[in-house]
Design a protein around this motif. Structure first.
Motif, PDB file in Angstrom:
ATOM      1  N   VAL A  68       0.824  -1.257   0.028  1.00  0.00           N
ATOM      2  CA  VAL A  68      -0.010   0.008   0.027  1.00  0.00           C
ATOM      3  C   VAL A  68       0.951   1.248  -0.230  1.00  0.00           C
ATOM      4  CG1 VAL A  68      -1.835  -1.017   1.381  1.00  0.00           C
ATOM      5  CG2 VAL A  68      -0.200   0.366   2.379  1.00  0.00           C
ATOM      6  N   LEU A  69       0.208   2.239  -0.636  1.00  0.00           N
ATOM      7  CA  LEU A  69       1.052   3.568  -0.476  1.00  0.00           C
ATOM      8  C   LEU A  69       0.046   4.556   0.559  1.00  0.00           C
ATOM      9  CD1 LEU A  69       3.040   5.631  -2.693  1.00  0.00           C
ATOM     10  CD2 LEU A  69       1.383   6.846  -1.728  1.00  0.00           C
ATOM     11  N   LEU A  70       0.559   4.988   1.461  1.00  0.00           N
ATOM     12  CA  LEU A  70      -0.105   5.685   2.264  1.00  0.00           C
ATOM     13  C   LEU A  70       0.237   7.344   2.255  1.00  0.00           C
ATOM     14  CD1 LEU A  70      -1.821   6.523   5.135  1.00  0.00           C
ATOM     15  CD2 LEU A  70       0.312   5.771   6.331  1.00  0.00           C
ATOM     16  N   LYS A  71      -0.510   8.120   1.928  1.00  0.00           N
ATOM     17  CA  LYS A  71      -0.374   9.665   1.806  1.00  0.00           C
ATOM     18  C   LYS A  71      -0.702  10.273   2.954  1.00  0.00           C
ATOM     19  CE  LYS A  71       0.086  13.820   0.938  1.00  0.00           C
ATOM     20  NZ  LYS A  71      -0.940  14.962   0.168  1.00  0.00           N
ATOM     21  N   ILE A  72       0.350  10.919   3.634  1.00  0.00           N
ATOM     22  CA  ILE A  72      -0.077  11.686   4.966  1.00  0.00           C
ATOM     23  C   ILE A  72       0.462  13.222   4.484  1.00  0.00           C
ATOM     24  CG2 ILE A  72      -0.384  10.029   6.708  1.00  0.00           C
ATOM     25  CD1 ILE A  72       2.414  10.416   7.347  1.00  0.00           C
ATOM     26  N   SER A  73      -0.730  13.872   4.826  1.00  0.00           N
ATOM     27  CA  SER A  73      -0.353  15.420   4.517  1.00  0.00           C
ATOM     28  C   SER A  73       0.621  16.199   5.646  1.00  0.00           C
ATOM     29  CB  SER A  73      -1.748  16.182   4.354  1.00  0.00           C
ATOM     30  OG  SER A  73      -2.240  16.046   5.478  1.00  0.00           O
ATOM     31  N   GLY A  74       1.044  17.381   5.100  1.00  0.00           N
ATOM     32  CA  GLY A  74       2.047  17.884   6.174  1.00  0.00           C
ATOM     33  C   GLY A  74       1.285  18.368   7.499  1.00  0.00           C
ATOM     34  N   GLU A  75      -0.153  18.622   7.279  1.00  0.00           N
ATOM     35  CA  GLU A  75      -0.806  19.088   8.627  1.00  0.00           C
ATOM     36  C   GLU A  75      -0.829  18.012   9.610  1.00  0.00           C
ATOM     37  OE1 GLU A  75      -5.352  18.322   6.838  1.00  0.00           O
ATOM     38  OE2 GLU A  75      -4.575  20.305   7.097  1.00  0.00           O
ATOM     39  N   SER A  76      -0.460  16.636   9.215  1.00  0.00           N
ATOM     40  CA  SER A  76      -0.565  15.557  10.302  1.00  0.00           C
ATOM     41  C   SER A  76       0.875  15.771  11.090  1.00  0.00           C
ATOM     42  CB  SER A  76      -0.207  14.256   9.482  1.00  0.00           C
ATOM     43  OG  SER A  76      -0.854  14.214   8.396  1.00  0.00           O
ATOM     44  N   PHE A  77       1.658  16.480  10.653  1.00  0.00           N
ATOM     45  CA  PHE A  77       3.024  16.686  11.495  1.00  0.00           C
ATOM     46  C   PHE A  77       3.021  17.737  12.398  1.00  0.00           C
ATOM     47  CE2 PHE A  77       5.904  13.832   9.359  1.00  0.00           C
ATOM     48  CZ  PHE A  77       5.196  13.485   8.164  1.00  0.00           C
ATOM     49  N   CYS A  78       1.800  18.525  12.398  1.00  0.00           N
ATOM     50  CA  CYS A  78       1.610  19.694  13.498  1.00  0.00           C
ATOM     51  C   CYS A  78       0.365  19.540  14.308  1.00  0.00           C
ATOM     52  CB  CYS A  78       1.901  21.071  12.833  1.00  0.00           C
ATOM     53  SG  CYS A  78       0.525  21.411  11.451  1.00  0.00           S
ATOM     54  N   ARG A  79       0.229  20.407  15.314  1.00  0.00           N
ATOM     55  CA  ARG A  79      -0.954  20.535  15.769  1.00  0.00           C
ATOM     56  C   ARG A  79      -1.922  21.202  15.229  1.00  0.00           C
ATOM     57  NH1 ARG A  79       2.206  21.689  20.180  1.00  0.00           N
ATOM     58  NH2 ARG A  79       3.134  19.947  21.516  1.00  0.00           N
TER      59      ARG A  79
ATOM     60  N   ARG B  82       1.519   3.832  -8.378  1.00  0.00           N
ATOM     61  CA  ARG B  82       1.689   2.924 -10.021  1.00  0.00           C
ATOM     62  C   ARG B  82       3.200   2.574 -10.004  1.00  0.00           C
ATOM     63  NH1 ARG B  82      -0.179   1.564 -14.386  1.00  0.00           N
ATOM     64  NH2 ARG B  82       0.491   3.319 -15.679  1.00  0.00           N
ATOM     65  N   GLU B  83       4.150   3.275  -9.791  1.00  0.00           N
ATOM     66  CA  GLU B  83       5.410   2.968 -10.138  1.00  0.00           C
ATOM     67  C   GLU B  83       5.953   1.763  -9.238  1.00  0.00           C
ATOM     68  OE1 GLU B  83       7.525   6.514  -9.865  1.00  0.00           O
ATOM     69  OE2 GLU B  83       9.546   5.552 -10.937  1.00  0.00           O
ATOM     70  N   ILE B  84       5.439   1.489  -7.768  1.00  0.00           N
ATOM     71  CA  ILE B  84       5.835   0.752  -7.133  1.00  0.00           C
ATOM     72  C   ILE B  84       4.650  -0.735  -7.031  1.00  0.00           C
ATOM     73  CG2 ILE B  84       7.281   1.856  -5.673  1.00  0.00           C
ATOM     74  CD1 ILE B  84       5.070   1.622  -3.434  1.00  0.00           C
ATOM     75  N   ASP B  85       3.774  -0.328  -7.851  1.00  0.00           N
ATOM     76  CA  ASP B  85       2.692  -1.346  -8.038  1.00  0.00           C
ATOM     77  C   ASP B  85       2.160  -1.736  -6.659  1.00  0.00           C
ATOM     78  OD1 ASP B  85       1.144  -3.268  -9.456  1.00  0.00           O
ATOM     79  OD2 ASP B  85       2.551  -4.937  -9.053  1.00  0.00           O
ATOM     80  N   ALA B  86       1.560  -0.455  -6.157  1.00  0.00           N
ATOM     81  CA  ALA B  86       0.739  -0.723  -4.789  1.00  0.00           C
ATOM     82  C   ALA B  86      -0.678  -1.116  -5.053  1.00  0.00           C
ATOM     83  CB  ALA B  86       0.899   0.703  -3.934  1.00  0.00           C
ATOM     84  N   ASP B  87      -1.283  -1.665  -4.219  1.00  0.00           N
ATOM     85  CA  ASP B  87      -2.853  -2.238  -4.565  1.00  0.00           C
ATOM     86  C   ASP B  87      -3.785  -1.210  -4.310  1.00  0.00           C
ATOM     87  OD1 ASP B  87      -1.975  -4.790  -4.643  1.00  0.00           O
ATOM     88  OD2 ASP B  87      -1.788  -5.046  -2.568  1.00  0.00           O
ATOM     89  N   VAL B  88      -3.132  -0.137  -3.585  1.00  0.00           N
ATOM     90  CA  VAL B  88      -4.367   1.260  -3.168  1.00  0.00           C
ATOM     91  C   VAL B  88      -3.579   2.225  -2.851  1.00  0.00           C
ATOM     92  CG1 VAL B  88      -4.395  -0.051  -0.990  1.00  0.00           C
ATOM     93  CG2 VAL B  88      -6.264   1.356  -1.883  1.00  0.00           C
ATOM     94  N   VAL B  89      -4.123   3.412  -2.723  1.00  0.00           N
ATOM     95  CA  VAL B  89      -3.583   4.682  -2.257  1.00  0.00           C
ATOM     96  C   VAL B  89      -4.317   5.279  -1.103  1.00  0.00           C
ATOM     97  CG1 VAL B  89      -3.143   7.080  -2.558  1.00  0.00           C
ATOM     98  CG2 VAL B  89      -2.877   5.618  -4.427  1.00  0.00           C
TER      99      VAL B  89
END
Ligand code: UDP
Length: 249
Positions: free
Chosen positions: A9-20, A153-160
């Protein structure tokens, strides 16, 4: 954690996850809380790559708009560097709880990260390392959503997996409209027809074109990263399947 429903899987975490909430910069308390969730997942069989955003530090478009001096490309490169700062914070947070990681950067900076090399990235994943993908695509004028879609796509993940602070995709803004419903499944076509916000348009179209499912879910609820990877029906799954609205929570 129960058996994962996905191989990679590819997990996208946005920058706002890194701050309060409402702040900028990095809060290691926030980063550690993500790391705890990732740790739980990393001990299962799933292969996990993470694309970090950088919006807690700088977004190129916004920064260029308020500056007379910085040209847009420079501002976007600064945004990409912001994602590297986040990636390094996440790496140490993960390693401190015993998760093996590698950071790969789309902009070469040998002193702090490996370059992104597809085959090497896959090799790390196969060895059970969490690969943190930094610096987006390495090209200005796009966002890390696009990086997530392309790398998936490049790493052939099943889901984003798109971690957000809301529970999924709603028919309307749930804060403003109490009748808004959350979809459990929605098709790419319906997202376009209803002009719903899932990922940035370029990223979304890439996923649609290649039939790559996207799951939008609330990563803030502890354990949700594990739940979504275990295949539990949380959040909203965007794929070829047409809508099935759930009651808003
Ligand atoms: N960025 C870029 N190319 C990329 C990815 C990101 O130019 O491939 C820049 C862009 O300026 C963006 C910033 O890096 O605003 C931070 O990324 P993003 O806005 O996607 O972070 P998020 O909103 O996820 O925190």
């Amino acid at each position: 954690m129960t058996k994962p429903a996905y191989r990679r899987v590819l997990l996208k975490i946005s920058g706002e996850s890194f701050c309060r909430e409402g702040e900028s910069g990095i809060s290691m308390a926030e980063v550690s809380s993500i790391s705890e969730q990732v740790k739980e997942v990393a001990s299962s069989d799933v292969e996990l790559a993470i694309v970090c955003g950088g919006g807690n530090i700088l977004r190129g478009k916004q920064f260029a708009e308020v500056s007379d001096t910085i040209i847009p490309s420079t501002a976007h490169y600064m945004g990409m560097l912001a994602t590297v700062i986040n990636a390094l914070a996440l790496q140490d947070a993960l390693e401190s709880v015993g998760v093996a990681t590698r950071v790969q950067s789309a902009i070469r900076m040998e002193g702090v990260a490996e370059p992104f090399i597809r085959r090497r990235c896959i090799r790390h994943l196969e060895k059970g390392r969490v690969v943190i993908l930094a610096a987006g695509t390495g090209s200005p004028f796009v966002t890390t959503d696009t990086a997530a879609a392309l790398r998936a796509r490049e790493i052939d993940a099943d889901v984003v997996l798109k971690g957000t602070k809301v529970d999924g995709v709603y028919s309307d803004d749930p804060v403003k409209n109490p009748h808004a419903v959350r979809y459990t499944d929605i098709s790419y076509q319906e997202v376009i027809e209803q002009d719903l916000q899932v990922m940035d348009a370029q990223a979304f179209h890439h996923c649609m074109e290649h039939k790559l499912p996207i799951i939008v879910f609330n990563y803030k609820k502890v354990g949700n990263i594990g739940r979504v990877i275990a295949g539990e029906k949380i959040g909203t799954r965007v794929s070829g399947v047409r809508s099935d609205a759930a009651e808003s929570e």
